[in-house]
Structure formats: C-alpha cells, structure tokens
Design a protein around this motif. Sequence first.
Motif: not given
Length: 85
Positions: A3-8, A25-26
């Motif tokens: 997974v590579v994503c924003f923290n939301h 961070p988003t």
Amino acid sequence: TPVVCFNHGPLANIGTELSAGCVAPTGDFGALAAAALAILRMPSTQWTLLSARARAAFERSHTKEKSLAALMDIYSSLTAHVPSN
C-alpha cells in the motif's frame, strides 16, 4: 502490491496498522512520491512480505458477502426516499 497512500481512509489503516506499505500525510504529494519510491526500491523479500500483508488485509475486509451487503445498503438507502405511486 504494498500500500502507498495518504493517511486518510481505509487504506491508511492497512498501510500503518499492518505494516503493509507506506503512508504519507494527506495532500503531501512529495511525501507520497517518496513513499512510492521507497516501496519500489526495497528488497524483494520485504516487498513480498508487505504485499502478502496488504492482500490478506484486503481479503479479510472485502469479502463477496461484505461487498454485497454494502451494495444492498446503498440500494436500500436510495429506494427509501422514492415516493410511492
């Protein structure tokens, strides 16, 4: 795939709680790019481990039954507001 994503949202839980990827961070697109590069550059053994964790988390939370139930909830909420003839 790790997974590579924003923290939301739900992917952030998979990435952080299960150590199945990198979370940025988003809204910080530079950090997101750096996270993606970190994933791409990691040793294959670590990639394989993170991939397995991410897949297992997805399969636990996205079963056919859960997806159907969520879809039926959407349909029910939409039809509840339709006036009868």
